[in-house]
Design a protein around this motif. Structure first.
Motif, short mmCIF file in Angstrom:
data_model
loop_
_atom_site.label_atom_id
_atom_site.label_comp_id
_atom_site.label_asym_id
_atom_site.label_seq_id
_atom_site.Cartn_x
_atom_site.Cartn_y
_atom_site.Cartn_z
N THR A 201 40.68 44.95 46.54
CA THR A 201 40.24 43.66 47.09
C THR A 201 39.32 43.86 48.29
OG1 THR A 201 42.26 42.57 46.31
CG2 THR A 201 41.03 41.46 48.07
N GLY A 202 39.65 44.80 49.16
CA GLY A 202 38.80 45.06 50.32
C GLY A 202 37.43 45.59 49.92
N THR A 203 37.40 46.44 48.91
CA THR A 203 36.12 47.00 48.45
C THR A 203 35.23 45.92 47.87
OG1 THR A 203 37.18 49.13 47.96
CG2 THR A 203 35.08 48.69 46.87
N VAL A 204 35.80 45.05 47.05
CA VAL A 204 35.04 43.94 46.49
C VAL A 204 34.48 43.05 47.61
CG1 VAL A 204 35.25 41.79 45.16
CG2 VAL A 204 36.25 43.92 44.28
N THR A 205 35.30 42.79 48.61
CA THR A 205 34.89 41.93 49.73
C THR A 205 33.72 42.54 50.49
OG1 THR A 205 37.20 41.24 49.94
CG2 THR A 205 35.74 40.71 51.76
N GLU A 206 33.82 43.84 50.79
CA GLU A 206 32.75 44.53 51.53
C GLU A 206 31.42 44.45 50.80
OE1 GLU A 206 34.10 48.50 52.08
OE2 GLU A 206 35.79 47.93 53.37
N PRO A 225 34.32 38.33 40.57
CA PRO A 225 35.50 38.31 39.69
C PRO A 225 36.57 39.27 40.23
CG PRO A 225 33.76 39.63 38.69
CD PRO A 225 33.23 39.13 40.00
N GLU A 226 37.43 38.76 41.07
CA GLU A 226 38.45 39.59 41.72
C GLU A 226 39.42 40.19 40.69
OE1 GLU A 226 38.78 40.36 44.88
OE2 GLU A 226 37.92 38.78 46.14
N PRO A 227 39.67 41.51 40.71
CA PRO A 227 40.58 42.13 39.75
C PRO A 227 42.05 41.75 39.94
CG PRO A 227 39.00 43.74 40.57
CD PRO A 227 38.86 42.52 41.44
N MET A 228 42.47 41.43 41.14
CA MET A 228 43.83 41.01 41.41
C MET A 228 43.95 39.49 41.25
SD MET A 228 45.63 43.72 42.41
CE MET A 228 45.26 45.44 42.89
N PRO A 229 45.17 38.96 40.96
CA PRO A 229 46.48 39.61 40.91
C PRO A 229 46.92 40.10 39.53
CG PRO A 229 46.78 37.25 40.89
CD PRO A 229 45.30 37.49 40.97
N HIS A 230 45.98 40.51 38.69
CA HIS A 230 46.35 41.20 37.46
C HIS A 230 47.18 42.43 37.83
CE1 HIS A 230 45.96 43.32 33.65
NE2 HIS A 230 45.25 42.33 33.13
N VAL A 231 48.22 42.71 37.04
CA VAL A 231 49.01 43.91 37.31
C VAL A 231 48.20 45.16 36.94
CG1 VAL A 231 51.23 42.79 36.98
CG2 VAL A 231 50.08 43.79 35.00
N PRO A 232 48.47 46.31 37.58
CA PRO A 232 49.49 46.54 38.60
C PRO A 232 49.06 46.02 39.97
CG PRO A 232 48.26 48.55 38.20
CD PRO A 232 47.75 47.56 37.21
N LEU A 233 50.00 45.44 40.69
CA LEU A 233 49.70 44.85 41.98
C LEU A 233 49.68 45.91 43.08
CD1 LEU A 233 51.95 41.66 41.85
CD2 LEU A 233 49.53 41.88 41.24
N ALA A 234 48.77 45.74 44.01
CA ALA A 234 48.70 46.63 45.18
C ALA A 234 47.96 45.90 46.29
CB ALA A 234 48.00 47.93 44.84
N ALA A 235 48.51 45.93 47.48
CA ALA A 235 47.88 45.30 48.65
C ALA A 235 47.59 46.37 49.69
CB ALA A 235 48.79 44.23 49.24
N SER A 236 46.57 46.17 50.47
CA SER A 236 46.21 47.15 51.51
C SER A 236 47.23 47.11 52.65
CB SER A 236 44.81 46.86 52.04
OG SER A 236 44.78 45.63 52.72
N LEU A 252 48.21 37.87 47.05
CA LEU A 252 47.55 36.56 47.15
C LEU A 252 47.08 36.29 48.58
CD1 LEU A 252 47.00 34.28 45.04
CD2 LEU A 252 48.43 36.17 44.26
N THR A 253 47.84 36.75 49.56
CA THR A 253 47.43 36.59 50.95
C THR A 253 46.14 37.36 51.21
OG1 THR A 253 49.74 36.36 51.63
CG2 THR A 253 48.16 36.89 53.35
N GLU A 254 46.03 38.56 50.62
CA GLU A 254 44.81 39.34 50.81
C GLU A 254 43.63 38.73 50.07
OE1 GLU A 254 43.34 43.96 51.08
OE2 GLU A 254 45.21 43.53 50.02
N LEU A 255 43.88 38.19 48.88
CA LEU A 255 42.80 37.51 48.16
C LEU A 255 42.29 36.31 48.96
CD1 LEU A 255 44.11 37.58 44.49
CD2 LEU A 255 41.99 38.61 45.32
N ASP A 256 43.21 35.56 49.57
CA ASP A 256 42.81 34.43 50.40
C ASP A 256 41.98 34.90 51.59
OD1 ASP A 256 43.27 31.45 51.15
OD2 ASP A 256 43.80 32.56 52.96
N TRP A 257 42.39 36.02 52.18
CA TRP A 257 41.60 36.63 53.27
C TRP A 257 40.20 36.96 52.78
CZ3 TRP A 257 39.69 41.63 52.77
CH2 TRP A 257 39.05 42.16 53.89
N SER A 258 40.10 37.53 51.58
CA SER A 258 38.80 37.90 51.02
C SER A 258 37.89 36.69 50.90
CB SER A 258 39.00 38.55 49.64
OG SER A 258 37.75 38.81 49.01
N VAL A 259 38.42 35.60 50.37
CA VAL A 259 37.63 34.37 50.28
C VAL A 259 37.19 33.92 51.67
CG1 VAL A 259 37.73 31.91 49.68
CG2 VAL A 259 38.70 33.62 48.12
N GLY A 260 38.10 34.01 52.63
CA GLY A 260 37.78 33.61 54.00
C GLY A 260 36.68 34.45 54.62
#
Length: 483
Positions: A201-206, A225-236, A252-260
């Motif tokens: 998620t962080g890489t996509v955001t950058e 097109p964010e790859p998460m939250p498709h499994v396998p799940l992993a957060a930074s 989901l919290t990290e995905l919301d951060w990414s949008v922000g």
């Protein structure tokens, strides 16, 4: 010294001038003919996975803010409840079976979206846009099918779902090759384990932010097109263990951060007011993953089914000064309608071949009297018509399909059972009263059944139906490498 008459004239003139200046300042700014576009397409996010749609145990304030500042759609359908098909529909404005796409393409399968199909990226690029995609592609992993062949100028992402790798929970049944990040057409870095996956998620955001900075002086189309939250799940590390919902809530919290972060960059670059932001999902949640899966928001079934939990997804569109803020629309729409809507808003040209999408520009601008889409076709598997809808009526045809009901979900990243050949009987549902599709009113409404069967007959002539051994007159071939 001014006479009283002249003094009154000066005062009145100043007042009129001041009023004119005030009104000019308050008037809406003229809309650019070339707005930027940011399209978020989240993987396996269910209807109930946002705070604004009832999520518990975590919050999505940045996405909720999009809804508060734009329009939220409560009857928005993915064209099919599976990865590749839904993505093909989004980018071409067609039911995926029209363009020969079904299911989820595997690694180096020799299948993909036909390069002859015109995508949103190609149509906008022909109209002067710079185009970029950062995230999951999943429309063919062979080089002839990758994004640079489909109208995108830049690509950094994964070629398919990140469970298609050696650490897949079903590894014994399907051995996958190593998974790499791709830049342009080249493999650049392997995703070896969940520690590497936690950086997705962080890489996509950058990369998305970098694209905005590079192209801030010209119109751009940014597809995320964010790859998460498709499994396998992993957060930074910054998000792991931060929610009350376990790893799913963390993701989901990290995905919301990414949008922000991406929205913040638009504002920093002065692009916020002239950017159309679209947020939606490819299909509903993969429910048999239990605590690693999302919520259908109370709708029946989930991903891989033609019930509402599989195909009804969150959808938000924001464009300050054009899309009224804080609106909720209950009108029936689908992700195939995004292409013609963007074409009309940007002055681009529609594809040469037939599409199925319908533009909803008037509705988007606040005209609630408009009802762009009257019906919808629920196709699945290769080309099976499993249901049709008109207004609030949905006729489900007898078909074999996946079900999550009657089995305990999995835990800790391991899936529970999800039988693929459950026999669903014919049924009629009134989604206005019964959105959970629990009360079959087929026998009470023969005239509605007859009306919906006519829609189905026309669809079978046009697109075919495997269940009735009909091929359809107007399907186009998908992409296929022949050896």
């Amino acid at each position: 010294m001014l006479s009283i008459k002249k003094l009154k004239f000066v005062i009145v003139s100043c007042f009129v001038l001041g009023l004119a200046v005030f009104m000019a300042a308050m008037a809406p700014k003229p809309v650019s003919k070339t707005p930027n576009i940011v399209l978020f397409f989240i993987d396996d996010m269910g209807y109930g996975d946002l705070s604004v749609t009832g999520a518990l145990g975590y919050k999505t304030p940045n996405i909720d803010k999009l809804a508060a500042e734009g329009m939220r759609f409560t009857n928005f359908m993915a064209a099919q409840a599976v990865c590749s098909a839904s993505r093909a529909a989004l980018l071409t404005g067609c039911y995926p079976n029209r363009v020969g796409v079904a299911g989820a393409f595997g690694p180096k399968q020799g299948l993909g979206l036909n390069p002859n199909e015109e995508t949103i990226a190609e149509l906008l690029k022909a109209n002067g846009y710079t185009t970029g995609i950062f995230g999951k592609w999943h429309l063919g992993s062979d080089s002839v099918f990758l994004p640079l062949k489909q109208g995108f100028d830049e690509y950094y992402g994964v070629p398919y779902s990140h469970d298609m790798w050696p650490l897949h929970p079903w590894q014994k049944q399907a051995q996958y090759p190593p998974l790499f990040w791709i830049e342009g057409n080249k493999q650049v870095k392997e995703i070896k384990d969940l520690d590497d996956a936690s950086l997705i998620t962080g890489t996509v955001t950058e990369h998305a932010i970098s694209f905005i900075r590079k192209n801030k002086k010209k119109p751009f189309f940014l597809y995320v097109p964010e790859p998460m939250p498709h499994v396998p799940l992993a957060a930074s590390a910054n998000f792991k263990g931060k929610s009350e919902r376990g790893i799913f809530g963390d993701v989901l919290t990290e995905l919301d951060w990414s949008v922000g972060q991406i929205m913040k960059e638009l504002k920093v670059q002065g692009l916020d007011d002239n950017t159309i932001v679209i947020f939606t999902s490819d299909n509903g949640p993969w429910l048999n993953y239990g605590d690693h899966a999302g919520s259908s928001g109370g709708f029946r079934e989930g991903k891989g089914t033609s019930f509402e939990g599989g195909q009804r997804v969150p959808a938000i569109i924001r464009w300050p000064g054009v899309v009224p803020s804080g609106r909720v629309s209950n009108k029936l729409l689908s992700n195939i309608d995004i292409l013609p809507t963007l074409v009309k808003l940007t002055g681009a040209k529609l594809p040469k071949e037939k599409i199925d999408g319908i533009d909803f520009v008037d509705l988007l601008k606040g005209d609630d009297t408009k009802t762009p889409r009257g019906n919808f076709l629920y196709y699945y598997r290769q080309n099976s018509l499993e249901a049709v809808r008109k207004d609030n009526w949905k006729l489900v045809f007898a078909h074999p399909g996946r079900t999550y009901e009657g089995s305990l979900p999995g835990k800790g990243g391991q899936p529970g059972p999800a039988p693929e050949n459950h026999d669903f009987p014919v049924a009629l549902y009134n989604l206005g009263r019964d959105p959970g599709e629990r009360y079959d009113v087929y026998s009470q409404n023969p005239e509605i059944v007859a009306e919906l069967e006519k829609i189905a007959d026309a669809a079978r002539e046009d697109l075919g139906d495997d269940l009735q051994k009909k091929t359809g007159k107007n399907r186009r071939p998908g992409g296929k490498i022949t050896k």
